[in-house]
Design an enzyme around this catalytic site. Structure first.
Site, short mmCIF file in Angstrom:
data_model
loop_
_atom_site.label_atom_id
_atom_site.label_comp_id
_atom_site.label_asym_id
_atom_site.label_seq_id
_atom_site.Cartn_x
_atom_site.Cartn_y
_atom_site.Cartn_z
N ASP A 79 0.84 -1.19 0.00
CA ASP A 79 0.00 0.00 0.00
C ASP A 79 0.89 1.25 0.00
OD1 ASP A 79 -2.84 0.94 0.40
OD2 ASP A 79 -1.96 1.85 2.19
N GLU A 98 1.66 -0.33 -4.86
CA GLU A 98 0.73 0.71 -5.28
C GLU A 98 1.54 2.00 -5.39
OE1 GLU A 98 -3.26 3.08 -3.83
OE2 GLU A 98 -1.64 2.67 -2.45
C1 NOJ Z 1 -4.51 2.91 -0.82
C2 NOJ Z 1 -5.61 1.93 -0.60
O1 NOJ Z 1 -5.86 1.26 -1.81
C3 NOJ Z 1 -6.78 2.73 -0.10
O2 NOJ Z 1 -7.95 1.95 -0.07
C4 NOJ Z 1 -6.44 3.27 1.25
O3 NOJ Z 1 -7.49 4.09 1.69
C5 NOJ Z 1 -5.15 4.10 1.21
N1 NOJ Z 1 -4.13 3.46 0.44
C6 NOJ Z 1 -4.62 4.32 2.59
O4 NOJ Z 1 -4.09 3.14 3.12
#
Ligand code: NOJ
Length: 532
Positions: free
Chosen positions: A220, A275
């Protein structure tokens, strides 16, 4: 299986948002056992790996992306035994399991943060990012902890339910009279990755899950870990954006390289897909690292996801991905996930487009990620204002997955599902109805995944664009003596199939609408193989 090619290059991933997949204990919220019971759906689809969004202990301020214990299962989803059963069943059925890992921040309810905020002298204080009030000399004004004294102009990610401006990325801690930094909610304080103790503790959480058998991690906010040590104001043109969407710091790269070392040192080694939520693909490319200092094996690349249904824009984003990543950095493709309006809804709701988009997604060069429900052609649910719970307004795409047409849609009887069902859940948009319709979108996805699995050109071949009429995106995929052609008609009228592939046989058509000899119908896509 070719041992020279790592499994994740050949794989198709299937993302599960566990709250929304299937509830087995009657609380209206999906759970790990619900995933285990439906693994056969994913196997029949032809996917190779799961990515499971967070199921860790959490107060659920951000539905699990606020983790209060990285090494335990939240009771909402089950327990560690359920996880062990799930991973064993998945592996038995030939599915790899990748889990979410949330290193940028913890929950404010995490023991580390409770300790850190207990006193400025706490040994954990330095695990998070604290700053004093902006002084008068630095241009601050107002009482302690007031907006005029914020340490800098950074904004957090979520505007809040119904809000339209981003709040500050700092929250005042009255117990210790300092601000702490959070790229997301105040309930998600950012860890200080410059602190080696943080890195070591987080690496231990990776080892915990690798020892339980996971095959990899979806990291993440991978681009968020390194912060500007000076915490300087953003320039005016960037200041209105959430800092999480533009934080692209050199400090992050050694952290990712170190994490890669942790994954590589494990037997068997695990992979990570990051991500990297940054605006351009050349920025994303850097997070793969280099051959002598590798970082992410895979990275999400969101510019194509944000492209409208437009052939020219798509061609430009695919070509930019091809050139920016080059032959060494393996691309990923994704149209939908738990943070974005589902692509069928984004593209205007037409099933034909959703079907053509499936052909596009599954024939590009790289690893595709499906979001559970797209194989049913789901649209976002309509969520009434009083039912919305997500601080980022992302409830619609997180609607529960309907397994059949009954009132409970195959979820346990008990509390109603936590969000409304997506449109047509009692009609065509559930797994049972799609199973029964051999012309339906589920069977299209199955045919595409089977075609991919059978074709080296589709899995590993080069991607070369073909000259084509406006409104078309056409390419050749090529590996050894295996070739495929792909033609996607983004336009609203039939178009001629490009000459290079005009006589080829249709292997998979996104739908059966006839367009006439040599033509492809509007919003249609064809996977072609050379005539013999
Ligand atoms: C990215 C995640 O995909 C999202 O759902 C989340 O709210 C944020 N990061 C914070 O962790």
């Amino acid at each position: 299986m070719n041992l020279d090619v790592p499994w994740w290059r050949d794989a198709v991933f299937y993302q599960i948002y566990p709250r929304s997949f299937c509830d087995t204990d009657g609380d209206g919220i999906g759970d790990l056992e619900g995933i285990r019971r439906h693994l056969d759906h994913i196997v029949r689809l032809g996917a190779d790996a799961l990515w499971i969004s967070p199921f860790f202990r959490s107060p659920m301020a951000d539905f699990g992306y606020d983790v209060s214990d990285f090494c335990d299962v939240d009771p909402l989803f089950g327990d560690l035994d359920d996880f062990d059963r799930l991973i064993e069943a998945a592996h038995t059925q030939g599915l790899r399991v990748v889990i979410d890992w949330v290193p940028n921040h913890t929950s404010s309810a995490h023991r580390w943060f409770s300790e850190a905020r207990s006193s400025r002298d706490s040994p954990r204080r330095d695990w998070y990012i604290w700053r004093d009030d902006r002084s008068d000399a630095q241009g601050g004004s107002g009482p302690p902890g007031s907006p005029g004294r914020l340490p800098n102009n950074w904004l957090a990610a979520f505007p809040g339910v119904g809000g339209d401006t981003f709040p500050p990325a700092w929250t005042w801690d009255p117990g210790t009279d300092q601000w702490y930094l959070h790229f997301f909610l105040p309930e998600q304080p950012d860890l200080r990755w410059g602190n080696p103790e943080v890195r070591s503790a987080m690496a231990d959480t990776l080892r915990f899950w690798m020892d339980r058998g996971v095959d990899g991690f979806r990291v993440d906010v991978a681009h968020g870990l390194g912060k500007d040590p000076a915490l300087a104001d953003l320039p005016p043109e960037l200041a209105p954006l959430p800092v999480a969407s533009i934080n692209d710091r050199s400090e992050t790269h050694p952290y990712l390289a170190e994490l890669r070392g942790v994954l590589d040192a494990h037997q068997p080694p695990a992979m990570m897909v990051g991500e990297v939520f940054l605006p351009t693909t050349p920025q994303v490319a850097r997070y793969y690292g280099s051959a002598d200092r590798p970082e992410l094996q895979l990275s999400f690349n969101f510019p194509p996801l944000f492209a409208p249904w437009d052939a020219a824009v798509w061609r430009q984003r695919v070509e930019e991905t091809e050139t920016s990543l080059g032959p060494e950095r393996w691309p990923t493709w994704v149209l939908s996930n738990h943070d974005q309006v589902r692509h069928r809804t984004r593209y205007g709701g037409s099933e034909e487009r959703a079907r053509a988009a499936a052909v596009l997604l599954l024939t590009l060069r790289g690893t595709p990620f499906l979001f559970a429900g797209e194989e049913l052609g789901l649209e976002d649910a309509v969520v009434a204002p009083q039912q919305r719970g997500d601080p980022g307004g992302r409830d619609g795409c997180r609607a529960p997955l309907p397994w059949d047409a009954s009132a409970d849609h195959g979820w346990a009887k008990g509390s109603p599902a936590w969000l409304p069902w997506p449109p047509e859940a009692s009609g065509a948009r559930n797994v049972a109805a799609q199973e029964a319709d051999s012309d339906g979108i589920l069977h299209l996805y199955r045919r595409l995944l089977a075609a991919r699995r059978a074709s080296p050109a589709l899995r590993r071949g080069t991607w070369s664009p073909l000259d084509a009429h406006d409104g078309l995106l056409a390419c050749l995929r090529h590996h050894g003596d295996d070739r495929r052609g792909v033609v996607v008609n983004f336009s609203t009228s039939p178009q001629p199939i490009p000459a290079t592939v005009a006589g080829w046989n249709v292997e998979v058509a996104s739908d059966a609408r006839p367009a006439g000899p040599g033509l492809i119908a509007a919003d249609q896509a064809l996977l072609l193989h050379p005539a013999h």
